[in-house]
Motif scaffolding. Structure first.
Motif, PDB file in Angstrom:
ATOM      1  N   ARG A  89       0.485  -1.049   0.463  1.00  0.00           N
ATOM      2  CA  ARG A  89       0.545  -0.141  -0.119  1.00  0.00           C
ATOM      3  C   ARG A  89       0.696   1.258   0.265  1.00  0.00           C
ATOM      4  NH1 ARG A  89      -5.277   1.662   1.256  1.00  0.00           N
ATOM      5  NH2 ARG A  89      -5.152   4.061   2.130  1.00  0.00           N
ATOM      6  N   TRP A  90       1.941   1.484   0.707  1.00  0.00           N
ATOM      7  CA  TRP A  90       2.802   2.230   0.714  1.00  0.00           C
ATOM      8  C   TRP A  90       2.880   2.585  -0.637  1.00  0.00           C
ATOM      9  CZ3 TRP A  90      -0.672   3.732   4.264  1.00  0.00           C
ATOM     10  CH2 TRP A  90      -0.555   3.223   5.336  1.00  0.00           C
ATOM     11  N   ALA A  91       3.964   1.402  -1.312  1.00  0.00           N
ATOM     12  CA  ALA A  91       4.621   2.028  -2.346  1.00  0.00           C
ATOM     13  C   ALA A  91       3.917   2.348  -3.163  1.00  0.00           C
ATOM     14  CB  ALA A  91       5.193   0.019  -2.859  1.00  0.00           C
ATOM     15  N   ALA A  92       2.620   1.682  -2.948  1.00  0.00           N
ATOM     16  CA  ALA A  92       1.034   2.070  -4.238  1.00  0.00           C
ATOM     17  C   ALA A  92       1.139   3.630  -4.178  1.00  0.00           C
ATOM     18  CB  ALA A  92       0.145   1.507  -4.216  1.00  0.00           C
ATOM     19  N   LEU A  93       0.753   4.188  -2.928  1.00  0.00           N
ATOM     20  CA  LEU A  93       0.227   5.676  -2.257  1.00  0.00           C
ATOM     21  C   LEU A  93       1.696   6.693  -2.638  1.00  0.00           C
ATOM     22  CD1 LEU A  93      -1.518   4.929   0.547  1.00  0.00           C
ATOM     23  CD2 LEU A  93      -2.312   5.170  -1.505  1.00  0.00           C
ATOM     24  N   ARG A  94       2.656   6.123  -2.944  1.00  0.00           N
ATOM     25  CA  ARG A  94       3.855   6.914  -2.780  1.00  0.00           C
ATOM     26  C   ARG A  94       4.246   6.773  -3.973  1.00  0.00           C
ATOM     27  NH1 ARG A  94       8.258   6.034  -5.973  1.00  0.00           N
ATOM     28  NH2 ARG A  94       8.492   3.757  -4.835  1.00  0.00           N
ATOM     29  N   ASP A 154      -2.326  -1.002 -10.341  1.00  0.00           N
ATOM     30  CA  ASP A 154      -2.472  -0.899  -8.296  1.00  0.00           C
ATOM     31  C   ASP A 154      -2.185   1.390  -8.756  1.00  0.00           C
ATOM     32  OD1 ASP A 154       0.086   0.679  -8.291  1.00  0.00           O
ATOM     33  OD2 ASP A 154       0.702  -1.220  -6.909  1.00  0.00           O
ATOM     34  N   ILE A 155      -2.577   2.061  -8.109  1.00  0.00           N
ATOM     35  CA  ILE A 155      -2.622   2.984  -8.229  1.00  0.00           C
ATOM     36  C   ILE A 155      -1.909   3.516  -8.526  1.00  0.00           C
ATOM     37  CG2 ILE A 155      -3.116   4.185  -5.889  1.00  0.00           C
ATOM     38  CD1 ILE A 155      -4.926   5.514  -7.838  1.00  0.00           C
ATOM     39  N   GLY A 156      -0.613   3.450  -7.827  1.00  0.00           N
ATOM     40  CA  GLY A 156       0.491   3.712  -7.999  1.00  0.00           C
ATOM     41  C   GLY A 156       1.062   3.859  -9.795  1.00  0.00           C
ATOM     42  N   VAL A 157       1.134   2.507 -10.129  1.00  0.00           N
ATOM     43  CA  VAL A 157       0.870   2.282 -11.935  1.00  0.00           C
ATOM     44  C   VAL A 157      -0.116   3.304 -12.876  1.00  0.00           C
ATOM     45  CG1 VAL A 157       2.221   0.246 -11.512  1.00  0.00           C
ATOM     46  CG2 VAL A 157       0.392   0.182 -12.112  1.00  0.00           C
ATOM     47  N   ILE A 158      -0.586   2.928 -12.199  1.00  0.00           N
ATOM     48  CA  ILE A 158      -1.957   3.535 -13.025  1.00  0.00           C
ATOM     49  C   ILE A 158      -1.043   5.337 -13.216  1.00  0.00           C
ATOM     50  CG2 ILE A 158      -4.711   4.836 -13.142  1.00  0.00           C
ATOM     51  CD1 ILE A 158      -5.544   1.909 -11.885  1.00  0.00           C
ATOM     52  N   ALA A 159      -1.338   5.812 -12.287  1.00  0.00           N
ATOM     53  CA  ALA A 159      -0.634   7.516 -11.755  1.00  0.00           C
ATOM     54  C   ALA A 159       0.194   8.069 -12.835  1.00  0.00           C
ATOM     55  CB  ALA A 159      -0.810   7.882 -10.573  1.00  0.00           C
ATOM     56  N   VAL A 160       1.577   6.890 -12.690  1.00  0.00           N
ATOM     57  CA  VAL A 160       2.638   7.157 -13.842  1.00  0.00           C
ATOM     58  C   VAL A 160       2.100   6.736 -14.669  1.00  0.00           C
ATOM     59  CG1 VAL A 160       4.951   5.616 -14.284  1.00  0.00           C
ATOM     60  CG2 VAL A 160       3.779   5.717 -11.744  1.00  0.00           C
TER      61      VAL A 160
END
Ligand SMILES: N[C@@H](CCC(=O)N[C@@H](CS)C(=O)NCC(=O)O)C(=O)O
Length: 203
Positions: A89-94, A154-160
């Motif tokens: 979770r912290w990796a994705a949010l960061r 996840d939300i991290g890669v979607i944002a990237v």
């Protein structure tokens, strides 16, 4: 639900990609917001006057994009894009925060470029360029951890993915792929996901 949007916003794209990945995009009606900022229609619901802004079925106005994404994913989408409390979770949010920072700096560059020439700040432009370059270098260094670009997102890669798409739209001259071969390769495949190809900004 109603989503205030503008067609080229990378933050709106992030919300739409997440909704498509979660299979809930059909539940969202769209309201174009061509005027933004104080006094605009969207400002009646989001005092910041920004898009995206989501009006839920029970009438709640939600912003900004991380909050909307977490709502859509957690409330309706089965919680696939936001991992439970723990390292993932912290990796994705960061990573989402990093990508959102690229978007912020990239949008600021566009806004600055639209100001009258005598009001532009070369120092601010330079700073935003450096912020973007540093963040992209960081993503290149951690590209091996972005995961399978055809696999679960996840939300991290979607944002990237949305941040890189916005770089192509507005700052193609930066040639962000140069010197960042792993990130470029990851993005080439990630862009082919149906959620990404359906949301290419019109420009
Ligand atoms: N942190 C916000 C940023 C949203 C944002 O900057 N949206 C831009 C469009 S890309 C906007 O509405 N700008 C209008 C303004 O600043 O007045 C989010 O994640 O939703």
């Amino acid at each position: 639900m109603k989503l205030y949007y503008s067609a080229n916003s990378p933050f709106v794209r992030k919300v739409t990609v997440l909704a498509m990945e979660a299979g809930i995009d059909g539940k969202i009606q769209r309201a174009p917001a061509s005027v933004l900022g104080p006094g605009s229609e969207v400002a009646k619901d989001n005092p910041l006057g920004k898009v995206p802004c989501l009006i839920t079925d029970d009438g709640q106005a939600l912003y900004d994009s991380p909050v909307i994404c977490e709502y859509l994913d957690g409330q309706l989408g089965g919680g696939k894009a936001f991992p439970p409390v723990g390292p993932a979770r912290w990796a994705a949010l960061r990573r989402q925060a990093l990508a959102d920072g690229i978007m912020d700096a990239a949008v600021l560059r566009v806004m600055e470029g639209r100001r009258p020439e005598n009001e532009r700040s070369p120092a601010a432009q330079d700073k935003n360029r450096k912020v973007i370059a540093g963040a992209l270098d960081f993503l290149e260094a951690e590209a091996d951890t972005l995961g399978d670009p055809k696999g679960a997102a996840d939300i991290g890669v979607i944002a990237v993915g949305c941040a890189l798409g916005y770089m192509d739209l507005r700052h193609g001259g930066d040639n962000w792929r140069q010197g960042r071969p792993k990130l470029a390769k990851w993005f080439e495949t990630f862009s082919q996901r149906p959620s990404m190809s359906a949301t290419v900004p019109p420009g």
